[in-house]
Write a protein that holds these residues in place. Structure first.
Motif, PDB file in Angstrom:
ATOM      1  N   ILE A   5       0.915  -1.139   0.062  1.00 11.83           N
ATOM      2  CA  ILE A   5      -0.114   0.065   0.228  1.00 11.83           C
ATOM      3  C   ILE A   5       0.805   1.231   0.056  1.00 11.83           C
ATOM      4  N   ILE A   6       0.676   2.083  -0.891  1.00 15.25           N
ATOM      5  CA  ILE A   6       1.303   3.401  -0.951  1.00 15.25           C
ATOM      6  C   ILE A   6       0.342   4.542  -0.775  1.00 15.25           C
ATOM      7  N   THR A   7       0.562   5.468   0.263  1.00 14.25           N
ATOM      8  CA  THR A   7      -0.216   6.601   0.305  1.00 14.25           C
ATOM      9  C   THR A   7       0.489   7.922  -0.051  1.00 14.25           C
ATOM     10  N   ILE A   8      -0.306   8.824  -0.551  1.00 13.27           N
ATOM     11  CA  ILE A   8       0.587   9.895  -1.428  1.00 13.27           C
ATOM     12  C   ILE A   8      -0.042  11.240  -0.614  1.00 13.27           C
ATOM     13  N   GLY A   9       0.750  11.995  -0.372  1.00 14.14           N
ATOM     14  CA  GLY A   9       0.476  13.327   0.266  1.00 14.14           C
ATOM     15  C   GLY A   9       1.285  14.001   1.199  1.00 14.14           C
ATOM     16  N   ASP A  10       1.797  15.231   1.098  1.00 14.99           N
ATOM     17  CA  ASP A  10       2.655  15.893   2.285  1.00 14.99           C
ATOM     18  C   ASP A  10       1.727  15.882   3.354  1.00 14.99           C
ATOM     19  N   GLU A  11       0.470  16.104   3.341  1.00 16.40           N
ATOM     20  CA  GLU A  11      -0.389  16.361   4.629  1.00 16.40           C
ATOM     21  C   GLU A  11      -0.368  14.935   5.439  1.00 16.40           C
ATOM     22  N   ILE A  12      -0.063  13.990   4.997  1.00 18.69           N
ATOM     23  CA  ILE A  12       0.446  12.478   5.922  1.00 18.69           C
ATOM     24  C   ILE A  12       1.587  12.700   6.606  1.00 18.69           C
ATOM     25  N   ALA A  26      -5.597  -2.701   4.529  1.00 20.39           N
ATOM     26  CA  ALA A  26      -4.863  -3.985   4.939  1.00 20.39           C
ATOM     27  C   ALA A  26      -6.040  -5.087   5.516  1.00 20.39           C
ATOM     28  N   ARG A  27      -6.958  -4.677   6.439  1.00 20.97           N
ATOM     29  CA  ARG A  27      -7.858  -5.377   6.884  1.00 20.97           C
ATOM     30  C   ARG A  27      -8.697  -6.141   6.043  1.00 20.97           C
ATOM     31  N   GLN A  28      -9.275  -5.479   5.240  1.00 23.79           N
ATOM     32  CA  GLN A  28     -10.091  -5.709   3.993  1.00 23.79           C
ATOM     33  C   GLN A  28      -9.352  -6.900   2.988  1.00 23.79           C
ATOM     34  N   LEU A  29      -7.948  -6.666   2.824  1.00 19.67           N
ATOM     35  CA  LEU A  29      -7.051  -7.536   1.970  1.00 19.67           C
ATOM     36  C   LEU A  29      -6.769  -8.877   2.848  1.00 19.67           C
ATOM     37  N   ILE A  34      -4.887 -12.064   1.250  1.00 18.28           N
ATOM     38  CA  ILE A  34      -3.938 -11.187   0.662  1.00 18.28           C
ATOM     39  C   ILE A  34      -3.335 -10.650   1.920  1.00 18.28           C
ATOM     40  N   LYS A  35      -1.829 -10.867   1.791  1.00 20.70           N
ATOM     41  CA  LYS A  35      -1.009 -10.144   3.015  1.00 20.70           C
ATOM     42  C   LYS A  35      -0.456  -9.131   2.655  1.00 20.70           C
ATOM     43  N   VAL A  36      -0.508  -7.862   3.545  1.00 24.27           N
ATOM     44  CA  VAL A  36       0.156  -6.603   2.974  1.00 24.27           C
ATOM     45  C   VAL A  36       1.731  -6.854   3.501  1.00 24.27           C
ATOM     46  N   LYS A  37       2.707  -6.704   2.498  1.00 22.23           N
ATOM     47  CA  LYS A  37       4.076  -6.777   2.782  1.00 22.23           C
ATOM     48  C   LYS A  37       4.487  -5.612   3.351  1.00 22.23           C
ATOM     49  N   GLN A  38       4.222  -4.292   3.038  1.00 26.42           N
ATOM     50  CA  GLN A  38       4.606  -3.205   3.514  1.00 26.42           C
ATOM     51  C   GLN A  38       3.612  -2.040   3.165  1.00 26.42           C
ATOM     52  N   VAL A  39       3.490  -0.789   4.143  1.00 26.13           N
ATOM     53  CA  VAL A  39       2.681   0.250   3.859  1.00 26.13           C
ATOM     54  C   VAL A  39       3.723   1.292   3.742  1.00 26.13           C
ATOM     55  N   SER A  40       3.781   2.364   2.860  1.00 32.27           N
ATOM     56  CA  SER A  40       4.544   3.354   2.726  1.00 32.27           C
ATOM     57  C   SER A  40       3.756   4.702   2.464  1.00 32.27           C
TER      58      SER A  40
END
Length: 415
Positions: A5-12, A26-29, A34-40
């Protein structure tokens, strides 16, 4: 099957908003195998987005991107993806008609920036966003599925539930995942682990046990992965039963729900009512309870009685009790609980009085000293707790201790 999962935004990145999207996705996957390997999380910078996407494609077969699809100049996700996939932008007529329809209904004029939201890379599959103007884009590149979605939570959630998850299930052969959650309270994580160590050691490779601690409580989550749903569920349940039997006195409920919701469910089933008399927790327990729909069938109300005067006038605490023992004492908290039962006419009442901090402590009653009482119509008992020096944590710990106290009582016998 792995996803990123990649989230984009300076506000984050500057903490202006909290990234709740990733946890939800991640919960829905996970529910569909489906396993989430990484969140960026990356900034609104084309090079950062490209670097994150390249690395994600090396590690996962599914990459989900949120954010950066608005009408302003800092929303560069779409342009960056077009360059990354070497595609030209085209104006998607269906998306444009959808956007025009939204502006017509709102009786607002459209400007060029709004129309540009209908521009999409010409090699992607466009998925209509019924809840907003930014379209969802599905790419397939070198064996990886990349999906770009709006960052607005209710738009993303709709797209995930109605479009993305069904398409992923059709695109990949996914395993079955089954979770079993056991909520415990009144025992620390390390002591809990020691109690069930032999059971944990006996788990087969495809069943994992996770410890999810929170103040005053620990969730145990058994997760199994396999091909046959029924046999997997039965196998996980066997190990769950062994764990529950081993730690029965600490088990609150066999479900992934908050502690206060478990209490409401139990009391509702027993047709019991509850009131509160809160001093140091300042209404925090009532806030926890009232966030749940239907709580009024159990929770009738209560009082926040910070001052001694209100303890006397609302709950009937005796002046001589307060003078002799003080507000933070077994005697006072018992009278508070009995007063709540009497005044609010409930089956049970919880009363809390303590020194939350950071000041107000004495050598006899240091910061973190909390008395909690549980009263029924005839009987009352109280318990002293010694927490730490942090005010917020003391309030939270007091609330969890109070809820645990009545849950334990209900599970054993009535006051």
């Amino acid at each position: 099957m792995l996803a990123e999962i990649i989230t984009i935004g300076d506000e984050i990145l500057i903490g202006q908003i909290v990234d709740t999207n990733s946890a939800w996705m991640a919960r829905q996957l996970n529910l569909i195998g489906i396993k989430v390997k990484q969140v960026s999380s990356v900034s609104d910078d084309a090079n950062h987005i490209v670097d994150a996407l390249k690395l994600a494609q090396e590690r996962a077969k599914i990459v989900l991107i949120t954010g950066g699809l608005g009408p302003t100049k800092d929303d560069i996700t779409k342009i960056t993806l077009a360059k990354y996939f070497n595609m030209e932008l085209r104006r998607d007529q269906e998306t444009l008609d959808h956007i025009k329809g939204i502006f017509d209904r709102l009786n607002r004029p459209m400007i060029e920036a709004n129309m540009k939201q209908a521009d999409v890379p010409d090699g992607c599959i466009v998925i209509k966003n019924k809840n907003g103007t930014a379209p969802c884009m599905w790419f397939e590149h070198n064996g990886t599925v990349i999906v770009s979605m709006p960052g607005v939570p209710f738009e993303m959630m709709y797209l995930m539930e109605e479009e993305i998850l069904p398409r992923l299930k059709d695109s990949f052969k996914l395993p079955v995942i089954f979770h079993k959650t056991i909520l415990t309270a009144g025992i620390g994580e390390s002591f809990l682990a020691a109690e069930i160590e032999s059971i944990e050691d006996s788990l087969p490779e495809h069943i994992k046990l996770a410890y999810l601690p929170k103040l005053g409580q620990v969730r145990l989550r058994l997760s199994g992965m396999g091909e046959d749903e029924l046999s997997l569920k039965n196998e996980v349940e066997v190990y769950a039963r062994l764990i529950i039997k081993r730690i029965a006195k600490y088990v609150v409920v066999e479900d992934d729900i908050p502690l206060e919701k478990a209490l409401l469910d139990i009391m509702d089933k027993k047709k019991l009512t509850l009131s509160l008399a809160e001093s140091c927790t300042g209404g925090y327990i009532a806030s926890m309870i009232t966030q749940h729909p239907g709580c009024s069938s159990v929770f009738l109300g209560g009082a926040v009685v910070y001052s001694n005067q209100l303890k006397q006038s609302i709950l009937g605490v005796k002046e001589e009790t307060l003078s002799a023992f003080g507000a933070v004492s077994e005697e006072t908290v018992k009278e508070m609980a009995l007063g709540a039962v009497r005044q609010f006419k409930t089956d049970y009442a919880i009363a809390v009085s303590g020194v939350a901090g950071p000041d107000g402590g004495t050598p006899e009653k240091p910061v973190g000293t909390v008395w909690i009482a549980l009263a029924g119509r005839e009987k009352v008992r109280a318990k002293k707790f010694s927490f730490g020096s942090k005010r917020v944590q003391n309030i939270e710990r007091s609330a969890i201790a109070a809820l645990t106290m009545i849950l334990n009582e209900l599970n054993q016998h009535e006051v």
